[in-house]
Design a protein around this motif. Structure first.
Motif, PDB file in Angstrom:
ATOM      1  N   THR A 148       0.932  -1.116   0.180  1.00 21.86           N
ATOM      2  CA  THR A 148      -0.260   0.139   0.100  1.00 21.86           C
ATOM      3  C   THR A 148       0.906   1.219  -0.253  1.00 21.86           C
ATOM      4  O   THR A 148       2.112   1.192  -0.017  1.00 21.86           O
ATOM      5  N   GLY A 149       0.366   2.318  -0.151  1.00 19.65           N
ATOM      6  CA  GLY A 149       1.040   3.592  -0.134  1.00 19.65           C
ATOM      7  C   GLY A 149       0.065   4.840  -0.095  1.00 19.65           C
ATOM      8  O   GLY A 149      -1.057   4.796  -0.265  1.00 19.65           O
ATOM      9  N   ASP A 150       0.725   6.113  -0.161  1.00 17.52           N
ATOM     10  CA  ASP A 150      -0.157   7.467  -0.306  1.00 17.52           C
ATOM     11  C   ASP A 150       0.932   8.455  -0.682  1.00 17.52           C
ATOM     12  O   ASP A 150       2.226   8.203  -0.835  1.00 17.52           O
ATOM     13  N   ALA A 151       0.313   9.344  -1.381  1.00 20.94           N
ATOM     14  CA  ALA A 151       1.076  10.422  -1.985  1.00 20.94           C
ATOM     15  C   ALA A 151       0.267  11.834  -1.374  1.00 20.94           C
ATOM     16  O   ALA A 151      -0.887  11.907  -1.788  1.00 20.94           O
ATOM     17  N   ARG A 152       1.091  12.770  -1.346  1.00 17.50           N
ATOM     18  CA  ARG A 152       0.330  14.008  -0.662  1.00 17.50           C
ATOM     19  C   ARG A 152       1.092  15.067  -1.500  1.00 17.50           C
ATOM     20  O   ARG A 152       2.322  15.320  -1.473  1.00 17.50           O
ATOM     21  N   LEU A 153       0.341  16.101  -1.952  1.00 12.56           N
ATOM     22  CA  LEU A 153       0.850  17.467  -2.599  1.00 12.56           C
ATOM     23  C   LEU A 153       0.040  18.500  -1.706  1.00 12.56           C
ATOM     24  O   LEU A 153      -1.271  18.428  -1.548  1.00 12.56           O
ATOM     25  N   ARG A 154       0.893  19.180  -1.136  1.00 13.89           N
ATOM     26  CA  ARG A 154       0.308  20.129  -0.116  1.00 13.89           C
ATOM     27  C   ARG A 154       0.864  21.614  -0.632  1.00 13.89           C
ATOM     28  O   ARG A 154       1.962  21.863  -0.758  1.00 13.89           O
ATOM     29  N   TYR A 155      -0.100  22.681  -0.092  1.00 15.76           N
ATOM     30  CA  TYR A 155       0.259  23.935  -0.084  1.00 15.76           C
ATOM     31  C   TYR A 155       0.157  24.656   1.337  1.00 15.76           C
ATOM     32  O   TYR A 155      -1.095  24.455   1.806  1.00 15.76           O
ATOM     33  N   ARG A 156       0.972  25.316   1.713  1.00 12.56           N
ATOM     34  CA  ARG A 156       0.851  26.008   3.120  1.00 12.56           C
ATOM     35  C   ARG A 156       1.533  27.478   2.897  1.00 12.56           C
ATOM     36  O   ARG A 156       2.529  27.719   2.375  1.00 12.56           O
ATOM     37  N   TYR A 157       0.831  28.370   3.501  1.00 12.02           N
ATOM     38  CA  TYR A 157       1.163  29.544   3.462  1.00 12.02           C
ATOM     39  C   TYR A 157       0.890  30.491   4.601  1.00 12.02           C
ATOM     40  O   TYR A 157      -0.167  30.202   5.372  1.00 12.02           O
ATOM     41  N   GLN A 158       1.524  31.448   4.943  1.00 12.40           N
ATOM     42  CA  GLN A 158       1.240  32.375   6.082  1.00 12.40           C
ATOM     43  C   GLN A 158       2.058  33.649   5.777  1.00 12.40           C
ATOM     44  O   GLN A 158       3.358  33.490   5.266  1.00 12.40           O
ATOM     45  N   ASN A 159       1.681  34.737   6.022  1.00 10.29           N
ATOM     46  CA  ASN A 159       2.184  36.020   5.888  1.00 10.29           C
ATOM     47  C   ASN A 159       3.303  36.133   6.639  1.00 10.29           C
ATOM     48  O   ASN A 159       3.323  35.659   8.024  1.00 10.29           O
ATOM     49  N   SER A 160       4.623  36.572   6.247  1.00  8.54           N
ATOM     50  CA  SER A 160       5.707  36.400   7.224  1.00  8.54           C
ATOM     51  C   SER A 160       5.845  37.265   8.386  1.00  8.54           C
ATOM     52  O   SER A 160       5.052  38.582   8.333  1.00  8.54           O
ATOM     53  N   TYR A 161       6.352  36.929   9.379  1.00  6.31           N
ATOM     54  CA  TYR A 161       6.313  38.091  10.577  1.00  6.31           C
ATOM     55  C   TYR A 161       7.652  37.412  11.471  1.00  6.31           C
ATOM     56  O   TYR A 161       8.029  36.218  11.125  1.00  6.31           O
ATOM     57  N   THR A 162       8.512  38.093  12.257  1.00  2.00           N
ATOM     58  CA  THR A 162       9.341  37.836  13.074  1.00  2.00           C
ATOM     59  C   THR A 162       9.058  37.805  14.506  1.00  2.00           C
ATOM     60  O   THR A 162       8.074  38.553  15.001  1.00  2.00           O
ATOM     61  N   ASP A 163       9.197  36.617  15.136  1.00  5.10           N
ATOM     62  CA  ASP A 163       8.803  36.562  16.742  1.00  5.10           C
ATOM     63  C   ASP A 163       9.884  37.220  17.474  1.00  5.10           C
ATOM     64  O   ASP A 163      10.809  37.736  17.061  1.00  5.10           O
TER      65      ASP A 163
END
Length: 444
Positions: A120-135
């Motif tokens: 068995t198996g799986d494949a993932r295509l992912r998009y992640r985004y966040q406006n940049s900031y500094t901690d």
């Protein structure tokens, strides 16, 4: 129906052709018949029994249930089939899935036979985004500066049935690979994320080796602090209404925190969990982890956890609604208090309400959910979280989130997640920017 049954018989005859030749068991199949040899071989292999033990009745129409029984018996001879024959039998097994399920124990026994290997198996295509900031520590988060918005992961699994109680599993993973400007992967890091042997009876289970997913709190908890690769020895005692789990192991994945690299990688833990199960599918449990530092690539100066205890409740309302509530308390090690608190421990509260159920085997199924998180400073230990959120921003926040999962085809899922109303809890930390995630997952 007629063509499928003929295909079924052809597949069964192909498998049966490897069986030894024996005497004719049916009085209505003459020795000069074109089907004589195949009928005798199938009967000798136990795939067909005929009618009343004496007659083949080759002109009689068969029912779907009878065809399913023939497919089930062909599955018992899969080890003697060619690759093409196995593919055809698997296709027939999918066609007669409902009837095969109704066969109950007999099909289960076939699936558990010695020598059976499943891939068995799986494949993932992912998009992640966040406006940049500094901690507050000067660490920059989010944005497209490093071109890490898109990534992919591919995993393959092979599971072998050693005997009726023991299985061996080997899994390979690419881990999450980011795409560069030219569309190529930034690196290649294929590794074994699942190497284990499992021994199970009705009331006892023992698992030794590496698992690709260990969630602090068990599979029904949220998995806020950790949900990734783990080397361990684990045993479980279970009944119809309860389960007791205990184990010892070492975390294999960490995450960067303010200049602290792989904080949780190499940390060891002993753990125990008690769970109760209810008739409507609801469950509740309590758990405890005792951490120790040493070995691996972990830097002893950075890991701040001493121990952890938690509780969860997963409650079903009717057939559509589920409410998950999870609480955790992390004991902070002496000398590792955080900037914003001098308390000896930090608390986490998580709640998630889900409507519907996205089932990978049921096209057009879907669910929608909303969650709330309240995490005190110091509760996140630097692990690879099982949450959909960015792992390095799980501390000192309150945040809402919502998402939708939709099965647009069998074994194909599309999901969208979004955080909102995220705020810093203590100190002068600025409020983190909101996070967006979308992904396709394909199982095979």
């Amino acid at each position: 129906m007629k063509s499928k049954v003929l295909a079924s018989v052809a597949a069964l005859m192909a498998v049966g052709a490897t069986c030894a030749f024996a005497a004719n068991p049916f009085v209505d199949v003459p020795t000069d018949s074109w089907a004589y040899k195949s009928v005798v071989e199938l009967a000798d292999a136990g795939i067909i029994q005929g009618v009343d033990g004496q007659y083949f009745q080759g002109q009689r129409n068969i029912t779907r249930y009878e065809a399913a029984e023939m497919v089930a018996k062909a599955m018992a001879h899969m080890d003697r089939a060619t690759v093409e024959q196995r593919a055809l039998i698997n296709k027939l097994a999918d066609e007669y899935a409902d009837e095969l399920n109704n066969l109950g124990v007999r099909v289960s026994n076939l699936e558990n036979k010695v020598g059976n290997i499943k891939f068995t198996g799986d494949a993932r295509l992912r998009y992640r985004y966040q406006n940049s900031y500094t901690d507050n520590d000067g660490v920059k988060h989010g944005g497209k500066e490093n071109d890490k918005s898109w990534d992919y992961r591919i995993r393959l699994r092979g599971k072998a049935q050693i005997n009726d109680r023991m299985t061996a599993t080997l899994g390979l993973s690419t881990d999450s690979q980011s795409f560069g400007d030219n569309g190529a992967a930034s690196d290649t890091n294929i590794f074994a994320d699942d190497i284990k042997v499992d021994y199970n009876t009705k009331s006892f289970g023992l698992s030794l080796g590496r698992t690709d997913k260990y969630k602090i709190g068990g599979p029904r908890a949220y998995g806020y602090i950790y949900g990734d690769v783990f080397d361990r020895a684990e045993m479980q005692f279970r009944g119809d209404k309860f389960a007791v789990t205990a184990g010892y192991g070492k975390f294999k994945m960490g995450n960067e925190m303010a200049g602290e690299d792989k904080v949780m990688d190499g940390v060891k833990t002993g753990y125990a969990e008690i769970e109760g199960f209810f008739s409507n599918g609801s469950a509740a449990g309590v758990y405890y982890n005792d951490f120790s530092v040493g070995g691996g690539s972990v830097d002893n100066d950075f890991f701040r956890g001493d121990d952890l205890w938690g509780a969860y409740a997963s409650v079903n309302f009717g057939s559509k609604w589920n409410l998950l509530a999870n609480y955790e308390n992390v004991g902070l090690a002496d000398g590792y208090k955080t900037k914003y608190t001098k308390d000896d421990s930090a608390d986490l509260w998580v709640g998630r309400l889900t409507y519907g159920k996205a089932n990978m085997s049921a096209p057009k199924s879907w669910d929608i959910w909303v969650e709330y998180i309240d995490a005190e400073d110091g509760v996140w230990l630097g692990g690879s979280t099982d949450s959909w959120r960015f792992a390095d921003q799980m501390d000192n926040i309150t945040s809402w989130g919502a998402g939708v999962d939709y099965i647009f085809a069998k074994n194909a899922k599309f999901s969208v997640m979004q955080s909102f109303a995220t705020e810093a809890k203590d100190g002068n930390m600025t409020d983190p920017e909101e996070q967006t995630r979308a992904e396709f997952v394909f199982a095979f």
